[in-house]
Design a protein around this motif. Structure first.
Motif, PDB file in Angstrom:
ATOM      1  N   ALA A  14      39.597 -58.318 -16.779  1.00  0.00           N
ATOM      2  CA  ALA A  14      40.936 -58.120 -16.230  1.00  0.00           C
ATOM      3  C   ALA A  14      41.698 -59.442 -16.238  1.00  0.00           C
ATOM      4  CB  ALA A  14      40.849 -57.565 -14.817  1.00  0.00           C
ATOM      5  N   SER A  15      43.014 -59.354 -16.305  1.00  0.00           N
ATOM      6  CA  SER A  15      43.844 -60.560 -16.389  1.00  0.00           C
ATOM      7  C   SER A  15      44.117 -61.198 -15.034  1.00  0.00           C
ATOM      8  CB  SER A  15      45.189 -60.216 -17.050  1.00  0.00           C
ATOM      9  OG  SER A  15      45.860 -59.212 -16.308  1.00  0.00           O
ATOM     10  N   SER A  16      43.804 -60.499 -13.937  1.00  0.00           N
ATOM     11  CA  SER A  16      44.071 -61.051 -12.611  1.00  0.00           C
ATOM     12  C   SER A  16      43.094 -62.184 -12.288  1.00  0.00           C
ATOM     13  CB  SER A  16      43.946 -59.953 -11.549  1.00  0.00           C
ATOM     14  OG  SER A  16      42.663 -59.355 -11.605  1.00  0.00           O
ATOM     15  N   PRO A  17      43.537 -63.189 -11.511  1.00  0.00           N
ATOM     16  CA  PRO A  17      42.687 -64.347 -11.198  1.00  0.00           C
ATOM     17  C   PRO A  17      41.666 -64.033 -10.113  1.00  0.00           C
ATOM     18  CG  PRO A  17      44.812 -64.595 -10.157  1.00  0.00           C
ATOM     19  CD  PRO A  17      44.900 -63.332 -10.975  1.00  0.00           C
ATOM     20  N   PRO A 231      40.075 -69.351 -21.637  1.00  0.00           N
ATOM     21  CA  PRO A 231      39.525 -68.177 -20.964  1.00  0.00           C
ATOM     22  C   PRO A 231      40.450 -66.964 -20.938  1.00  0.00           C
ATOM     23  CG  PRO A 231      38.928 -70.153 -19.762  1.00  0.00           C
ATOM     24  CD  PRO A 231      39.874 -70.591 -20.853  1.00  0.00           C
ATOM     25  N   ARG A 232      41.737 -67.179 -20.724  1.00  0.00           N
ATOM     26  CA  ARG A 232      42.627 -66.020 -20.671  1.00  0.00           C
ATOM     27  C   ARG A 232      42.676 -65.282 -22.005  1.00  0.00           C
ATOM     28  NH1 ARG A 232      48.528 -67.201 -18.929  1.00  0.00           N
ATOM     29  NH2 ARG A 232      47.534 -67.478 -16.917  1.00  0.00           N
ATOM     30  N   ILE A 233      42.668 -66.048 -23.103  1.00  0.00           N
ATOM     31  CA  ILE A 233      42.691 -65.420 -24.424  1.00  0.00           C
ATOM     32  C   ILE A 233      41.346 -64.757 -24.723  1.00  0.00           C
ATOM     33  CG2 ILE A 233      43.186 -65.752 -26.874  1.00  0.00           C
ATOM     34  CD1 ILE A 233      45.529 -66.197 -24.984  1.00  0.00           C
ATOM     35  N   ILE A 234      40.262 -65.356 -24.257  1.00  0.00           N
ATOM     36  CA  ILE A 234      38.949 -64.721 -24.386  1.00  0.00           C
ATOM     37  C   ILE A 234      38.969 -63.357 -23.705  1.00  0.00           C
ATOM     38  CG2 ILE A 234      36.516 -64.866 -23.699  1.00  0.00           C
ATOM     39  CD1 ILE A 234      36.762 -67.913 -23.915  1.00  0.00           C
ATOM     40  N   ASN A 235      39.512 -63.310 -22.490  1.00  0.00           N
ATOM     41  CA  ASN A 235      39.609 -62.036 -21.767  1.00  0.00           C
ATOM     42  C   ASN A 235      40.440 -61.023 -22.536  1.00  0.00           C
ATOM     43  OD1 ASN A 235      38.152 -63.264 -19.746  1.00  0.00           O
ATOM     44  ND2 ASN A 235      39.883 -63.526 -18.366  1.00  0.00           N
ATOM     45  N   LEU A 236      41.552 -61.475 -23.088  1.00  0.00           N
ATOM     46  CA  LEU A 236      42.448 -60.583 -23.826  1.00  0.00           C
ATOM     47  C   LEU A 236      41.744 -59.989 -25.044  1.00  0.00           C
ATOM     48  CD1 LEU A 236      45.401 -59.530 -24.026  1.00  0.00           C
ATOM     49  CD2 LEU A 236      45.884 -61.522 -25.461  1.00  0.00           C
ATOM     50  N   ILE A 237      41.052 -60.843 -25.793  1.00  0.00           N
ATOM     51  CA  ILE A 237      40.338 -60.377 -26.991  1.00  0.00           C
ATOM     52  C   ILE A 237      39.232 -59.401 -26.604  1.00  0.00           C
ATOM     53  CG2 ILE A 237      38.832 -61.096 -28.887  1.00  0.00           C
ATOM     54  CD1 ILE A 237      40.365 -63.761 -28.922  1.00  0.00           C
ATOM     55  N   GLU A 239      38.877 -57.556 -23.900  1.00  0.00           N
ATOM     56  CA  GLU A 239      39.426 -56.304 -23.377  1.00  0.00           C
ATOM     57  C   GLU A 239      39.812 -55.362 -24.511  1.00  0.00           C
ATOM     58  OE1 GLU A 239      41.276 -53.575 -20.537  1.00  0.00           O
ATOM     59  OE2 GLU A 239      39.686 -55.082 -20.426  1.00  0.00           O
ATOM     60  N   HIS A 240      40.535 -55.884 -25.488  1.00  0.00           N
ATOM     61  CA  HIS A 240      40.948 -55.055 -26.620  1.00  0.00           C
ATOM     62  C   HIS A 240      39.747 -54.628 -27.461  1.00  0.00           C
ATOM     63  CE1 HIS A 240      45.441 -55.257 -26.656  1.00  0.00           C
ATOM     64  NE2 HIS A 240      45.177 -56.200 -25.773  1.00  0.00           N
ATOM     65  N   ALA A 241      38.774 -55.520 -27.592  1.00  0.00           N
ATOM     66  CA  ALA A 241      37.584 -55.197 -28.379  1.00  0.00           C
ATOM     67  C   ALA A 241      36.793 -54.068 -27.743  1.00  0.00           C
ATOM     68  CB  ALA A 241      36.707 -56.432 -28.529  1.00  0.00           C
ATOM     69  N   LEU A 242      36.660 -54.069 -26.413  1.00  0.00           N
ATOM     70  CA  LEU A 242      35.929 -53.000 -25.736  1.00  0.00           C
ATOM     71  C   LEU A 242      36.646 -51.664 -25.876  1.00  0.00           C
ATOM     72  CD1 LEU A 242      34.685 -54.734 -22.449  1.00  0.00           C
ATOM     73  CD2 LEU A 242      33.387 -54.207 -24.519  1.00  0.00           C
ATOM     74  N   ILE A 243      37.965 -51.701 -25.840  1.00  0.00           N
ATOM     75  CA  ILE A 243      38.731 -50.455 -26.027  1.00  0.00           C
ATOM     76  C   ILE A 243      38.506 -49.897 -27.422  1.00  0.00           C
ATOM     77  CG2 ILE A 243      41.049 -49.483 -26.172  1.00  0.00           C
ATOM     78  CD1 ILE A 243      41.891 -51.501 -24.006  1.00  0.00           C
ATOM     79  N   LEU A 244      38.588 -50.763 -28.431  1.00  0.00           N
ATOM     80  CA  LEU A 244      38.385 -50.310 -29.809  1.00  0.00           C
ATOM     81  C   LEU A 244      36.950 -49.847 -30.038  1.00  0.00           C
ATOM     82  CD1 LEU A 244      40.419 -52.864 -31.977  1.00  0.00           C
ATOM     83  CD2 LEU A 244      41.004 -50.516 -31.387  1.00  0.00           C
ATOM     84  N   ALA A 245      35.992 -50.552 -29.443  1.00  0.00           N
ATOM     85  CA  ALA A 245      34.590 -50.158 -29.583  1.00  0.00           C
ATOM     86  C   ALA A 245      34.357 -48.786 -28.956  1.00  0.00           C
ATOM     87  CB  ALA A 245      33.692 -51.204 -28.939  1.00  0.00           C
TER      88      ALA A 245
END
Length: 299
Positions: A14-17, A231-237, A239-245
Protein backbone atom coordinates in the motif's frame (compact mmCIF):
# COMPACT_ATOMS: atom_id res chain seq x y z
CA UNK A 1 -8.75 -8.74 -4.90
CA UNK A 2 -5.48 -10.69 -5.01
CA UNK A 3 -5.03 -11.13 -1.24
CA UNK A 4 -6.76 -14.49 -0.95
CA UNK A 5 -5.05 -15.74 -4.12
CA UNK A 6 -1.61 -15.13 -2.53
CA UNK A 7 -2.75 -15.98 1.05
CA UNK A 8 -2.23 -12.41 2.24
CA UNK A 9 -4.04 -10.87 5.20
CA UNK A 10 -3.36 -7.25 4.30
CA UNK A 11 -2.08 -5.32 1.31
CA UNK A 12 1.74 -5.58 1.47
CA UNK A 13 2.50 -2.71 -0.90
CA UNK A 14 0.00 0.00 0.00
CA UNK A 15 1.12 3.57 -0.65
CA UNK A 16 0.22 4.84 2.83
CA UNK A 17 3.12 5.44 5.28
CA UNK A 18 2.39 2.49 7.60
CA UNK A 19 5.04 2.26 10.37
CA UNK A 20 4.50 -1.52 10.59
CA UNK A 21 6.25 -1.91 7.24
CA UNK A 22 9.34 0.13 8.07
CA UNK A 23 12.33 -1.87 6.83
CA UNK A 24 15.34 -1.41 9.09
CA UNK A 25 18.58 -0.74 7.22
CA UNK A 26 21.72 0.87 8.66
CA UNK A 27 20.77 4.35 7.48
CA UNK A 28 17.16 3.80 8.61
CA UNK A 29 18.26 2.80 12.12
CA UNK A 30 20.54 5.81 12.30
CA UNK A 31 17.83 8.22 11.17
CA UNK A 32 15.25 6.68 13.52
CA UNK A 33 17.64 6.83 16.46
CA UNK A 34 18.42 10.47 15.64
CA UNK A 35 14.74 11.41 15.60
CA UNK A 36 13.89 9.50 18.77
CA UNK A 37 16.87 10.92 20.66
CA UNK A 38 16.38 14.46 19.40
CA UNK A 39 12.73 14.54 20.44
CA UNK A 40 13.07 12.76 23.79
CA UNK A 41 16.18 14.73 24.78
CA UNK A 42 14.51 18.05 23.86
CA UNK A 43 17.21 19.06 21.37
CA UNK A 44 14.94 21.67 19.78
CA UNK A 45 15.53 21.60 16.02
CA UNK A 46 15.92 18.44 13.91
CA UNK A 47 16.06 18.12 10.11
CA UNK A 48 15.22 14.99 8.10
CA UNK A 49 15.93 14.96 4.37
CA UNK A 50 15.84 12.43 1.56
CA UNK A 51 14.71 11.84 -1.99
CA UNK A 52 11.02 11.50 -2.80
CA UNK A 53 9.70 8.07 -1.88
CA UNK A 54 12.52 7.01 0.45
CA UNK A 55 10.26 6.67 3.50
CA UNK A 56 10.60 9.93 5.42
CA UNK A 57 6.96 10.11 6.49
CA UNK A 58 6.94 6.44 7.52
CA UNK A 59 10.07 7.07 9.56
CA UNK A 60 8.52 10.08 11.29
CA UNK A 61 5.39 8.14 12.21
CA UNK A 62 7.49 5.26 13.54
CA UNK A 63 9.54 7.67 15.65
CA UNK A 64 6.40 9.20 17.15
CA UNK A 65 4.87 5.77 17.76
CA UNK A 66 7.98 4.66 19.67
CA UNK A 67 7.58 7.44 22.23
CA UNK A 68 5.36 7.34 25.30
CA UNK A 69 2.00 8.34 23.83
CA UNK A 70 0.70 9.47 27.21
CA UNK A 71 3.50 12.03 27.58
CA UNK A 72 4.03 13.22 24.01
CA UNK A 73 1.83 15.72 22.14
CA UNK A 74 2.43 16.15 18.41
CA UNK A 75 1.27 18.43 15.63
CA UNK A 76 1.88 17.08 12.12
CA UNK A 77 1.81 19.81 9.47
CA UNK A 78 1.51 17.88 6.21
CA UNK A 79 0.89 20.93 4.01
CA UNK A 80 3.33 23.79 4.74
CA UNK A 81 1.87 26.13 2.11
CA UNK A 82 0.17 28.25 4.77
CA UNK A 83 0.46 31.83 5.87
CA UNK A 84 1.67 32.55 9.39
CA UNK A 85 -1.79 32.87 10.99
CA UNK A 86 -3.07 29.69 9.34
CA UNK A 87 0.06 27.86 10.43
CA UNK A 88 -0.31 28.90 14.07
CA UNK A 89 -4.02 28.09 14.04
CA UNK A 90 -3.31 24.64 12.56
CA UNK A 91 -0.71 23.89 15.24
CA UNK A 92 -3.01 24.95 18.07
CA UNK A 93 -5.89 22.90 16.69
CA UNK A 94 -3.68 19.86 16.13
CA UNK A 95 -2.53 20.09 19.74
CA UNK A 96 -6.19 20.14 20.74
CA UNK A 97 -6.20 23.82 21.67
CA UNK A 98 -9.07 26.06 20.61
CA UNK A 99 -7.66 29.46 19.51
CA UNK A 100 -9.17 32.20 21.67
CA UNK A 101 -8.51 34.87 19.06
CA UNK A 102 -6.97 34.79 15.60
CA UNK A 103 -4.10 37.21 16.03
CA UNK A 104 -0.44 36.27 15.87
CA UNK A 105 0.34 37.61 19.34
CA UNK A 106 -2.78 36.05 20.85
CA UNK A 107 -2.07 32.57 19.45
CA UNK A 108 1.62 32.71 20.40
CA UNK A 109 0.73 33.69 23.99
CA UNK A 110 -1.80 30.89 24.16
CA UNK A 111 0.67 28.38 22.71
CA UNK A 112 3.44 29.45 25.09
CA UNK A 113 1.19 29.10 28.16
CA UNK A 114 0.10 25.63 27.03
CA UNK A 115 3.71 24.55 26.37
CA UNK A 116 4.81 25.79 29.82
CA UNK A 117 2.04 23.73 31.40
CA UNK A 118 3.16 20.63 29.46
CA UNK A 119 6.75 21.25 30.58
CA UNK A 120 5.71 21.43 34.23
CA UNK A 121 4.08 18.03 33.80
CA UNK A 122 7.27 16.64 32.24
CA UNK A 123 5.56 16.16 28.88
CA UNK A 124 7.02 16.59 25.39
CA UNK A 125 5.55 18.64 22.53
CA UNK A 126 6.58 18.11 18.93
CA UNK A 127 5.82 20.04 15.74
CA UNK A 128 6.60 18.13 12.55
CA UNK A 129 6.56 20.01 9.25
CA UNK A 130 6.47 17.66 6.26
CA UNK A 131 7.42 18.76 2.73
CA UNK A 132 9.37 21.56 4.40
CA UNK A 133 11.23 22.41 1.19
CA UNK A 134 7.99 24.20 0.18
CA UNK A 135 8.03 26.57 3.16
CA UNK A 136 7.93 30.26 2.32
CA UNK A 137 10.80 32.28 3.74
CA UNK A 138 8.49 34.26 6.03
CA UNK A 139 7.02 31.11 7.56
CA UNK A 140 10.45 29.54 7.89
CA UNK A 141 11.54 32.52 9.95
CA UNK A 142 8.43 32.24 12.14
CA UNK A 143 9.23 28.58 12.77
CA UNK A 144 12.73 29.60 13.84
CA UNK A 145 11.26 32.07 16.29
CA UNK A 146 9.22 29.28 17.87
CA UNK A 147 12.49 27.90 19.21
CA UNK A 148 12.62 31.00 21.42
CA UNK A 149 9.86 29.36 23.45
CA UNK A 150 12.14 27.88 26.07
CA UNK A 151 13.11 27.69 29.71
CA UNK A 152 16.60 28.48 30.97
CA UNK A 153 17.62 24.87 30.31
CA UNK A 154 15.32 23.31 27.68
CA UNK A 155 13.26 24.02 24.58
CA UNK A 156 9.53 23.94 25.22
CA UNK A 157 8.75 22.57 21.77
CA UNK A 158 10.67 20.20 19.52
CA UNK A 159 10.55 21.02 15.81
CA UNK A 160 11.26 18.54 13.01
CA UNK A 161 11.59 19.80 9.44
CA UNK A 162 11.24 16.99 6.91
CA UNK A 163 11.74 17.46 3.19
CA UNK A 164 13.48 16.67 -0.05
CA UNK A 165 17.17 17.51 -0.71
CA UNK A 166 16.07 21.00 -1.78
CA UNK A 167 15.43 21.66 1.92
CA UNK A 168 19.14 21.32 2.64
CA UNK A 169 19.87 23.82 -0.12
CA UNK A 170 17.29 26.19 1.33
CA UNK A 171 18.83 25.96 4.78
CA UNK A 172 22.23 26.94 3.35
CA UNK A 173 20.89 30.33 2.24
CA UNK A 174 22.51 33.28 4.06
CA UNK A 175 19.08 34.62 5.06
CA UNK A 176 18.39 31.60 7.30
CA UNK A 177 21.82 31.20 8.88
CA UNK A 178 20.32 31.84 12.34
CA UNK A 179 17.97 28.90 11.82
CA UNK A 180 20.75 26.67 10.47
CA UNK A 181 22.86 27.38 13.54
CA UNK A 182 20.03 26.15 15.75
CA UNK A 183 19.70 22.76 14.05
CA UNK A 184 20.87 20.25 16.65
CA UNK A 185 20.60 17.06 14.59
CA UNK A 186 20.41 16.01 10.93
CA UNK A 187 19.03 12.72 9.62
CA UNK A 188 18.80 11.40 6.05
CA UNK A 189 17.07 8.64 4.11
CA UNK A 190 18.49 6.96 1.00
CA UNK A 191 17.63 4.65 -1.86
CA UNK A 192 18.30 0.96 -1.12
CA UNK A 193 20.60 -1.60 -2.74
CA UNK A 194 19.64 -4.67 -4.78
CA UNK A 195 20.12 -6.94 -1.77
CA UNK A 196 18.11 -4.62 0.45
CA UNK A 197 15.36 -4.52 -2.19
CA UNK A 198 15.04 -8.31 -2.02
CA UNK A 199 14.85 -8.21 1.78
CA UNK A 200 12.44 -5.27 1.66
CA UNK A 201 10.00 -7.13 -0.61
CA UNK A 202 10.26 -10.34 1.44
CA UNK A 203 9.67 -8.51 4.73
CA UNK A 204 6.58 -6.72 3.49
CA UNK A 205 5.12 -9.99 2.23
CA UNK A 206 5.90 -11.65 5.57
CA UNK A 207 4.18 -8.85 7.52
CA UNK A 208 1.22 -9.16 5.15
CA UNK A 209 0.87 -12.84 6.03
CA UNK A 210 2.97 -15.05 3.77
CA UNK A 211 6.48 -16.46 3.72
CA UNK A 212 6.02 -17.77 0.18
CA UNK A 213 8.47 -16.59 -2.44
CA UNK A 214 5.98 -14.81 -4.66
CA UNK A 215 8.56 -12.91 -6.70
CA UNK A 216 11.23 -14.87 -8.59
CA UNK A 217 14.84 -13.80 -7.98
CA UNK A 218 15.07 -12.41 -11.50
CA UNK A 219 11.84 -10.48 -10.92
CA UNK A 220 13.24 -8.87 -7.74
CA UNK A 221 16.38 -7.87 -9.62
CA UNK A 222 14.18 -6.28 -12.30
CA UNK A 223 12.20 -4.45 -9.60
CA UNK A 224 15.40 -2.93 -8.24
CA UNK A 225 16.61 -1.85 -11.69
CA UNK A 226 13.29 -0.24 -12.58
CA UNK A 227 12.81 1.46 -9.20
CA UNK A 228 16.45 2.50 -8.66
CA UNK A 229 15.97 1.40 -5.06
CA UNK A 230 13.24 3.94 -4.22
CA UNK A 231 10.84 2.20 -1.79
CA UNK A 232 7.74 3.99 -3.03
CA UNK A 233 8.44 2.92 -6.62
CA UNK A 234 9.17 -0.62 -5.43
CA UNK A 235 5.73 -0.65 -3.81
CA UNK A 236 4.11 0.69 -6.98
CA UNK A 237 5.75 -1.95 -9.19
CA UNK A 238 4.97 -4.80 -6.79
CA UNK A 239 1.33 -3.74 -6.40
CA UNK A 240 0.77 -3.71 -10.15
CA UNK A 241 2.70 -6.96 -10.57
CA UNK A 242 0.51 -8.77 -8.03
CA UNK A 243 -2.63 -7.55 -9.78
CA UNK A 244 -1.38 -8.77 -13.15
CA UNK A 245 -0.21 -12.07 -11.67
CA UNK A 246 -3.66 -12.58 -10.18
CA UNK A 247 -5.30 -11.86 -13.53
CA UNK A 248 -2.97 -14.37 -15.21
CA UNK A 249 -3.38 -16.81 -12.29
CA UNK A 250 0.37 -16.91 -11.67
CA UNK A 251 1.47 -17.83 -8.14
CA UNK A 252 5.07 -16.82 -8.92
CA UNK A 253 5.77 -13.40 -10.48
CA UNK A 254 8.31 -13.77 -13.33
CA UNK A 255 10.81 -11.20 -14.58
CA UNK A 256 8.85 -10.69 -17.79
CA UNK A 257 5.82 -9.50 -15.85
CA UNK A 258 7.94 -6.93 -13.96
CA UNK A 259 9.31 -5.68 -17.26
CA UNK A 260 5.76 -5.29 -18.56
CA UNK A 261 4.74 -3.35 -15.44
CA UNK A 262 7.79 -1.09 -15.70
CA UNK A 263 6.92 -0.43 -19.33
CA UNK A 264 3.30 0.40 -18.46
CA UNK A 265 4.47 2.78 -15.74
CA UNK A 266 7.05 4.30 -18.10
CA UNK A 267 9.86 4.01 -15.61
CA UNK A 268 12.72 5.86 -17.25
CA UNK A 269 16.20 4.27 -17.22
CA UNK A 270 17.64 7.44 -15.70
CA UNK A 271 17.75 7.58 -11.88
CA UNK A 272 14.72 9.15 -10.18
CA UNK A 273 12.95 9.87 -13.46
CA UNK A 274 9.44 9.07 -14.66
CA UNK A 275 8.37 10.03 -18.21
CA UNK A 276 4.83 10.68 -19.37
CA UNK A 277 2.84 8.06 -21.28
CA UNK A 278 1.50 9.28 -24.60
CA UNK A 279 -1.24 6.65 -24.40
CA UNK A 280 -2.42 4.23 -21.73
CA UNK A 281 -0.73 3.63 -18.37
CA UNK A 282 -0.69 6.67 -16.10
CA UNK A 283 -0.91 9.75 -18.36
CA UNK A 284 0.67 13.01 -17.33
CA UNK A 285 1.20 16.29 -19.15
CA UNK A 286 4.99 16.38 -19.12
CA UNK A 287 8.21 14.58 -18.33
CA UNK A 288 9.34 15.48 -14.83
CA UNK A 289 11.96 14.35 -12.34
CA UNK A 290 10.29 12.03 -9.85
CA UNK A 291 11.10 14.32 -6.94
CA UNK A 292 9.09 17.15 -8.51
CA UNK A 293 6.13 15.22 -9.94
CA UNK A 294 2.99 16.66 -8.32
CA UNK A 295 1.34 13.25 -8.09
CA UNK A 296 4.39 11.63 -6.54
CA UNK A 297 4.92 14.15 -3.72
CA UNK A 298 5.64 12.43 -0.47
CA UNK A 299 2.86 12.55 2.02
Amino acid sequence: MYKSFFNLKINPFASSPDPRFLYMMPHTREALATLEYGISAHKGFIVLTGEVGTGKTTLLRRALASLDQTRVFSSFVFNPRLDVLDFLEFILSDFGITPQNRTKSGMLIQLNRWLVERYRRDETCVIIVDEAQNLEWELLEEIRLLTNLETSSEKLVQIVLSGQPELEEKLRAPDVRQLRQRIALWARTHAITAEQTANYVAQRLLIAGTSEKIFADEAVAAIHRASRGIPRIINLICEHALILAYVEQLHRVPEELIQAVASDLDLDPQPFMVSARQAGGFPTNSTLPLQKHPEREER
